[in-house]
Design a protein around this motif. Structure first.
Motif, PDB file in Angstrom:
ATOM      1  N   ASP A  52      -1.241  20.478   3.325  1.00  0.00           N
ATOM      2  CA  ASP A  52      -2.328  20.116   2.409  1.00  0.00           C
ATOM      3  C   ASP A  52      -2.048  18.724   1.854  1.00  0.00           C
ATOM      4  N   LEU A  53      -2.658  17.712   2.488  1.00  0.00           N
ATOM      5  CA  LEU A  53      -2.438  16.343   2.055  1.00  0.00           C
ATOM      6  C   LEU A  53      -3.623  15.796   1.268  1.00  0.00           C
ATOM      7  N   TYR A  98       0.855  -1.176   0.000  1.00  0.00           N
ATOM      8  CA  TYR A  98       0.000   0.000   0.000  1.00  0.00           C
ATOM      9  C   TYR A  98       0.895   1.231   0.000  1.00  0.00           C
ATOM     10  N   ARG A  99       0.881   1.960  -1.096  1.00  0.00           N
ATOM     11  CA  ARG A  99       1.683   3.185  -1.192  1.00  0.00           C
ATOM     12  C   ARG A  99       0.780   4.304  -1.682  1.00  0.00           C
ATOM     13  N   THR A 100       0.430   5.210  -0.783  1.00  0.00           N
ATOM     14  CA  THR A 100      -0.467   6.321  -1.092  1.00  0.00           C
ATOM     15  C   THR A 100       0.134   7.598  -0.529  1.00  0.00           C
ATOM     16  N   PHE A 104       4.117  10.349   4.771  1.00  0.00           N
ATOM     17  CA  PHE A 104       4.531  11.750   4.752  1.00  0.00           C
ATOM     18  C   PHE A 104       5.533  12.080   5.861  1.00  0.00           C
ATOM     19  N   ARG A 105       6.069  11.063   6.532  1.00  0.00           N
ATOM     20  CA  ARG A 105       7.102  11.266   7.543  1.00  0.00           C
ATOM     21  C   ARG A 105       8.254  10.312   7.288  1.00  0.00           C
ATOM     22  N   ASP A 106       9.420  10.653   7.820  1.00  0.00           N
ATOM     23  CA  ASP A 106      10.570   9.768   7.752  1.00  0.00           C
ATOM     24  C   ASP A 106      10.312   8.593   8.697  1.00  0.00           C
TER      25      ASP A 106
END
Length: 299
Positions: free
Chosen positions: A135-136, A13-15, A75-77
């Motif tokens: 803004d995601l 799952y990569r979104t 959206f994070r490391d």
């Protein structure tokens, strides 16, 4: 019974919100607790309860961000998150929103999935997204509730299934765990049951974690996990939490409301009719009923 190695995840799952590749290299340990929910379905509440039970200490929500965080956000490391977990020597509580097929299965871990009335989850997510600094996925939540709700009910692409921002994605998450409920270490709960009787829920959660905790401690943990207590703790620590301040416009608003039926007065009778028709397409009647109100999980 002989132990066996964890099975690998079967789906990627990569979104914009989720990237589950970290699970390919993240080593699970015996006793790990994986809290896996669609967003806004009681994730934080469940994490806080699990930590309080594991440590036999009320009010562990105060230090939760130092102990139990989301492992696989896109959206994070993720590496510092994985290293934080790797450095822990105690029994770990790991958060994810990824469906069952997107995480490894280990018979020596405990999997806790929690669900909520899908419309409540949607309206809670609307406020959550409006409070984000970045803004995601704001385009999926227009200001007009009916427009936002129409997107929520629409068809969902396969790659979006991990994000839990549509009805179909929530149902997909539920089906992924429900279809594996024969495993004794997979447990499914409902937000409404937590609201109805938090003490019974806390006692059941202790049981599935294999913990024997005296009643006085269970009551103290339950009292510390009342929504008002957790909200007050969140407000008190908001200014010191630099990550939350960088993520949210109002860090204290993360705990906005634990109430249900937030859609009343905001959705039309037609909106609700379409919701029930869409849910009936996705689930049998008894499972659709459970997903909305909890109670005994259908066989």
């Amino acid at each position: 019974m002989a132990l066996r190695a964890p099975s690998k995840k079967s789906s990627d799952y990569r979104t914009i919100l989720t990237d589950n590749r970290i699970w390919d290299t993240f080593a699970l340990r015996q006793g790990d607790v994986i809290v896996a929910t669609p967003p806004k379905c009681g994730t934080t509440w469940t994490q806080a309860l699990v930590l309080s039970l594991l440590f036999e200490k009320p009010g562990m929500d105060k230090v939760m961000n130092d102990l139990s965080v989301w492992l696989d956000p896109a959206f994070r490391d993720q590496l510092p998150i994985a290293r934080m977990f790797e450095a822990q020597s105690h029994r770990r509580c790991i958060k994810t929103h990824t469906p069952f097929d997107g995480i490894p299965f280990d018979p020596d871990c405990t999997y806790i999935a929690v669900y909520r009335h899908p419309i409540d989850a949607h309206f809670s997510m609307r406020r959550h997204v409006a409070n984000l600094q970045e803004d995601l996925i704001q385009d999926r939540f227009p200001d007009e509730p009916s427009a936002s709700f129409a997107l929520f009910l629409g068809a969902t692409d396969r790659e979006e299934m991990a994000d839990g921002i549509t009805l179909e994605a929530i149902v997909h998450h539920f089906k992924s765990f429900k279809s594996n409920i024969q495993h004794s270490n997979i447990h499914i709960f409902h937000y409404a049951d937590m609201q109805r009787d938090l003490l019974s829920h806390t006692r059941k959660l202790a049981s599935v974690l294999g913990l024997e905790i005296d009643d006085d401690t269970l009551v103290a943990i339950k009292d510390s996990m009342q929504f008002e207590s957790m909200q007050a703790n969140a407000r008190a620590s908001a200014r010191q939490d630099t990550q939350r301040s960088a993520t949210f416009k109002d860090p204290a608003a993360f705990f906005d409301s634990a109430s249900s039926r937030k859609w009343e007065g905001k959705l039309s009778e037609n909106d609700l009719r379409v919701f029930h028709e869409r849910l009936a397409e996705l689930l049998p009647e008894n499972e659709a009923r459970w997903l909305q109100s909890g109670g005994e999980l259908p066989a």
